[in-house]
Design an enzyme around this catalytic site. Structure first.
Site, short mmCIF file in Angstrom:
data_model
loop_
_atom_site.label_atom_id
_atom_site.label_comp_id
_atom_site.label_asym_id
_atom_site.label_seq_id
_atom_site.Cartn_x
_atom_site.Cartn_y
_atom_site.Cartn_z
N GLY A 25 0.86 -1.05 0.17
CA GLY A 25 0.02 0.21 0.40
C GLY A 25 0.79 1.06 -0.01
O GLY A 25 1.88 1.13 -0.19
N VAL A 26 0.77 1.83 0.10
CA VAL A 26 0.92 3.53 0.52
C VAL A 26 2.25 3.86 1.43
O VAL A 26 3.41 3.69 0.77
CB VAL A 26 0.23 4.88 0.68
CG1 VAL A 26 1.19 6.21 0.77
CG2 VAL A 26 -1.15 5.08 0.33
N ILE A 27 2.54 3.25 2.17
CA ILE A 27 3.03 3.48 3.26
C ILE A 27 4.08 2.44 3.12
O ILE A 27 4.91 2.23 3.01
CB ILE A 27 2.79 3.05 4.73
CG1 ILE A 27 1.33 4.74 4.79
CG2 ILE A 27 3.93 3.33 5.84
CD1 ILE A 27 0.84 4.14 6.55
N HIS B 23 6.17 27.86 -20.08
CA HIS B 23 6.90 27.26 -20.70
C HIS B 23 8.56 27.17 -20.93
O HIS B 23 8.62 28.32 -20.50
CB HIS B 23 7.11 26.92 -22.21
CG HIS B 23 7.72 25.98 -22.82
ND1 HIS B 23 8.07 24.85 -23.09
CD2 HIS B 23 9.21 26.16 -23.88
CE1 HIS B 23 8.55 24.25 -23.95
NE2 HIS B 23 9.33 25.52 -24.69
N ASP C 234 -8.88 10.34 10.77
CA ASP C 234 -9.05 9.31 10.66
C ASP C 234 -10.03 8.27 11.33
O ASP C 234 -10.19 7.37 11.36
CB ASP C 234 -6.99 8.36 10.93
CG ASP C 234 -6.58 9.33 10.10
OD1 ASP C 234 -6.42 9.80 9.08
OD2 ASP C 234 -5.38 8.11 10.04
P1 FAD Z 1 -3.68 11.51 13.93
O1 FAD Z 1 -2.50 12.27 13.53
O2 FAD Z 1 -3.52 9.99 14.33
O3 FAD Z 1 -3.28 12.41 15.37
C1 FAD Z 1 -4.54 12.16 16.60
C2 FAD Z 1 -3.97 12.26 17.64
O4 FAD Z 1 -5.08 12.46 18.65
C3 FAD Z 1 -2.46 12.13 18.48
O5 FAD Z 1 -1.65 12.65 18.65
C4 FAD Z 1 -2.94 11.27 19.50
O6 FAD Z 1 -1.87 10.65 20.31
C5 FAD Z 1 -4.64 11.89 19.69
N1 FAD Z 1 -5.48 10.62 21.43
C6 FAD Z 1 -6.14 10.03 20.60
N2 FAD Z 1 -7.07 9.37 21.46
C7 FAD Z 1 -6.39 10.70 22.35
C8 FAD Z 1 -6.91 10.18 23.80
N3 FAD Z 1 -8.34 10.14 23.94
N4 FAD Z 1 -6.69 11.87 24.56
C9 FAD Z 1 -5.73 12.38 24.13
N5 FAD Z 1 -5.32 13.26 22.82
C10 FAD Z 1 -5.52 11.54 22.71
N6 FAD Z 1 -1.26 11.46 5.02
C11 FAD Z 1 -1.00 12.20 4.08
O7 FAD Z 1 -2.21 13.24 3.68
N7 FAD Z 1 -0.36 12.44 3.02
C12 FAD Z 1 1.08 11.57 3.10
O8 FAD Z 1 2.22 11.81 2.94
C13 FAD Z 1 0.67 10.78 4.65
N8 FAD Z 1 1.83 9.89 5.08
C14 FAD Z 1 1.93 8.77 6.58
C15 FAD Z 1 2.83 8.46 6.14
C16 FAD Z 1 3.00 7.27 7.83
C17 FAD Z 1 4.50 6.25 7.68
C18 FAD Z 1 1.72 7.39 8.55
C19 FAD Z 1 2.08 6.03 9.20
C20 FAD Z 1 1.14 7.56 7.83
C21 FAD Z 1 1.18 8.72 7.01
N9 FAD Z 1 -0.79 9.85 6.52
C22 FAD Z 1 -0.59 10.39 5.39
C23 FAD Z 1 -1.54 9.64 7.18
C24 FAD Z 1 -1.59 10.54 8.24
O9 FAD Z 1 -0.74 10.94 9.10
C25 FAD Z 1 -3.40 10.70 8.89
O10 FAD Z 1 -4.09 10.38 7.72
C26 FAD Z 1 -3.25 11.73 10.00
O11 FAD Z 1 -2.34 12.03 10.71
C27 FAD Z 1 -4.99 11.77 10.86
O12 FAD Z 1 -5.29 13.03 11.72
P2 FAD Z 1 -6.02 12.77 12.73
O13 FAD Z 1 -5.57 13.97 12.96
O14 FAD Z 1 -7.31 12.14 12.44
O15 FAD Z 1 -5.99 11.80 13.60
P1 AMP Z 2 -2.85 0.09 2.68
O1 AMP Z 2 -3.93 0.21 3.97
O2 AMP Z 2 -2.88 0.98 1.73
O3 AMP Z 2 -1.93 0.55 3.75
O4 AMP Z 2 -2.33 -1.27 2.54
C1 AMP Z 2 -2.35 -2.48 3.02
C2 AMP Z 2 -1.76 -3.74 2.27
O5 AMP Z 2 -1.25 -4.68 2.72
C3 AMP Z 2 -3.32 -4.24 1.50
O6 AMP Z 2 -2.79 -4.18 0.05
C4 AMP Z 2 -3.25 -5.39 1.99
O7 AMP Z 2 -3.94 -6.24 1.04
C5 AMP Z 2 -2.09 -6.24 2.17
N1 AMP Z 2 -2.00 -6.98 3.15
C6 AMP Z 2 -2.57 -7.46 4.44
N2 AMP Z 2 -2.64 -8.13 5.21
C7 AMP Z 2 -1.14 -9.15 3.80
C8 AMP Z 2 -1.37 -9.94 4.52
N3 AMP Z 2 -0.94 -11.17 4.95
N4 AMP Z 2 0.14 -10.87 4.03
C9 AMP Z 2 0.55 -9.56 2.31
N5 AMP Z 2 -0.06 -8.30 2.16
C10 AMP Z 2 -0.92 -7.92 3.01
#
Ligand code: FAD
Ligand code: AMP
Length: 479
Positions: A189-191, A451, A319
């Site tokens: 997937g993306v990550i 361009h 999220d």
């Molecule tokens: P989050 O960023 O998860 O923040 C939630 C916060 O709530 C956290 O700080 C947590 O500690 C806090 N929290 C939870 N429960 C409680 C509680 N009960 N009390 C107090 N605090 C609490 N998205 C992109 O758009 N572009 C990218 O390039 C991208 N790259 C990524 C790369 C990686 C490796 C990962 C893991 C994710 C990536 N994402 C990317 C996804 C992106 O990080 C999330 O979509 C985004 O952070 C969601 O924001 P959010 O505010 O919903 O939640």
């Molecule tokens: P994403 O939800 O975009 O981060 O992608 C996660 C990917 O992991 C999806 O494409 C899934 O099909 C894949 N995946 C989940 N479980 C397994 C597994 N057991 N073996 C291989 N790929 C997996």
């Protein structure tokens, strides 16, 4: 008596902190609760995105790309370079960027008079929030409106339990102190693709195991196929139809067992294994039983189109609710909710949300794929322009990929844009703006583009949708 706010936000990721700032800008007395504690024991804002997501992954993608360019791509420009990696320094630079940005959120909170509350927030009935600090002391606050923005965490799968030593999740993969010789990635997937690319560029032999039989199944399949070819050339060994069924850590390595599409078992040994099989909404400890907030069948907080939960005065964004798990989607929902609370009437356009994979080249999309438009039964035209025909891409020696624009065959309205190629993330945004304004492919084609720019590929793809691109032979010729 407990302190009362107009708005309390739980979570300070891009959903929560943006909601809090916007609410405060609108004159609402606002607090934001955050429980994230850093290695140094301090509470930090910014959530997944700033601490272990978008920003640190992009920092490492950019550093590793520079290393790759200096090592393998300078030669063609007539530049000789001797390069060496210092992984600890690279990780240190990434940590500094994270520190600056998370500190920046704290600064913005102060500037906007958002009250920062450290601890774990729990929604109680009657629009109350109980916050338990890191010493276990609880305080209860009240608010007219509460925004839940608790985000998501990585999914764990039983065949590959994370031990944070050899088997890691995306967070662990941002912390390696040396380049693993053999690196396994579960999930294409993306990550998985982004982190696999980082370590592949730095010298790891990377194998990506993906259970599905099609690559990037939700992306436009023409773009997905082109991307797959490019990754193969880069040496990323992506194995489709391979489901991981078990792992065994043996000393400093891990033996991974997976099944192919015929059910035949295979094994592969790695020095590190990254589990990237998706993320799940995080609601642990967030809701008291009588809070009145319902979850859906997949564990997301149930919300309507305006991000209202089933409890009056309680909203949820990012999220932890339905929709793509993307930082910009979370932030935009945060703004919409804050403005709704302040009595304004904004709407979120879920049809125009760009989606990017920051590999090199980048893969970016907005709107519907060709497969979706076909399934919807709408007549459409497709315009494709390859970067191989772009003067600017040639000048940069970065000619892989293409821009694809899909337009309605009768109205010419742009329905989607799908790009794999240099700066795809920025190029797709141009089409996103056009789509927000209800633009036709002809409108984009009639716009004057500078361009030589990579953006000209967007104009040419839009022209190609109507059969009159200038710099390629058109598939469909029309006047
Ligand atoms: P989050 O960023 O998860 O923040 C939630 C916060 O709530 C956290 O700080 C947590 O500690 C806090 N929290 C939870 N429960 C409680 C509680 N009960 N009390 C107090 N605090 C609490 N998205 C992109 O758009 N572009 C990218 O390039 C991208 N790259 C990524 C790369 C990686 C490796 C990962 C893991 C994710 C990536 N994402 C990317 C996804 C992106 O990080 C999330 O979509 C985004 O952070 C969601 O924001 P959010 O505010 O919903 O939640
Ligand atoms: P994403 O939800 O975009 O981060 O992608 C996660 C990917 O992991 C999806 O494409 C899934 O099909 C894949 N995946 C989940 N479980 C397994 C597994 N057991 N073996 C291989 N790929 C997996």
């Amino acid at each position: 008596m407990s302190e009362k706010f107009d708005v309390i936000v739980i979570g300070s990721g891009p959903g929560g902190y943006v909601a809090a700032i916007r609410a405060a800008q609108l004159g609402l007395k606002t607090a934001c609760v955050e429980k994230w504690v850093n290695k140094d024991g301090k509470t930090v804002n910014g959530g997944t995105c700033l601490n272990v997501g978008c920003i640190p992954s992009k920092a490492l993608l950019d550093s590793s790309w520079k290393y790759h360019e200096a090592k393998d791509d300078f030669d063609i420009h007539g530049i000789e370079a001797k390069v060496k990696i210092d992984v600890k320094k690279m990780i240190g630079r990434k940590d500094d960027i994270v520190k600056k940005l998370t500190g920046g959120v704290a600064g913005l909170f102060m500037a906007n008079k958002v009250t920062s509350i450290e601890g774990t927030g729990k929604l109680l009935a009657g629009k109350k929030v109980e916050v338990t600090d890191h010493n276990g002391k609880s305080t209860t606050y009240e608010a007219e409106n509460i925004i839940l923005a608790s985000g998501s965490v990585p999914v764990n799968i039983p065949p590959a339990p994370v031990d944070n030593k050899i088997i890691v999740d995306s967070t662990g993969a941002l912390e390696f102190t040396q380049v693993p010789k053999r690196l396994g990635v579960i999930g294409a997937g993306v990550i998985g693709l982004e982190l696999g690319s980082v370590w592949n560029r730095l010298g790891s032999d990377v194998v990506v195991l993906e259970a599905l039989d099609s690559f990037l199944a939700i992306m436009d399949q023409q773009i997905a196929k082109e991307s797959q070819k490019i990754f193969k050339k880069q040496g990323l060994d992506i194995r489709l139809s391979c489901r991981v069924t078990g792992t065994e850590v043996k000393g400093k390595e891990v033996v991974v067992t997976y099944q192919d599409k015929d059910g035949k078992e295979h094994q592969e040994t790695f020095d590190k294994l990254i589990v990237c099989v998706g993320r799940r909404p995080y609601t642990e400890g967030l809701l008291s039983e009588d809070a009145g907030v319902k979850l859906d069948e997949r564990g997301f907080i149930y919300v309507n189109d305006l991000c209202m939960t089933s409890a009056p005065g309680v909203w949820a964004v990012g999220d932890v609710v339905r929709g793509p798990m993307l930082a910009h989607k979370a932030s935009e929902e945060g703004v919409v909710v804050a403005e709704r609370i302040a009595g304004q009437k904004p709407m979120m356009n879920y049809d125009v949300i760009p989606n990017v994979i920051y590999t090199h080249p980048e893969i970016a999309a907005v709107g519907r794929t060709e497969e979706q438009v076909k399934a919807d039964g709408e007549p459409y035209n497709v315009g494709v322009f390859p970067f191989a025909a772009s003067g600017r891409a040639m000048a940069a020696n970065d000619t892989h990929g293409m821009v694809k624009i899909i337009a309605h065959a009768e109205t010419d309205r742009v329905l989607g844009a799908h790009i794999v190629g240099p700066s795809a993330a920025d190029l797709v945004q141009q089409v996103a703006i056009a789509m927000e304004f209800g633009s036709s492919a002809e409108d984009i084609g009639m716009t004057v583009f500078g361009h030589p720019t990579l953006s000209e590929a967007v104009k040419e793809a839009a022209l190609a949708a109507n059969g009159h691109a200038i710099h390629i032979a058109n598939r469909k010729k029309r006047k």
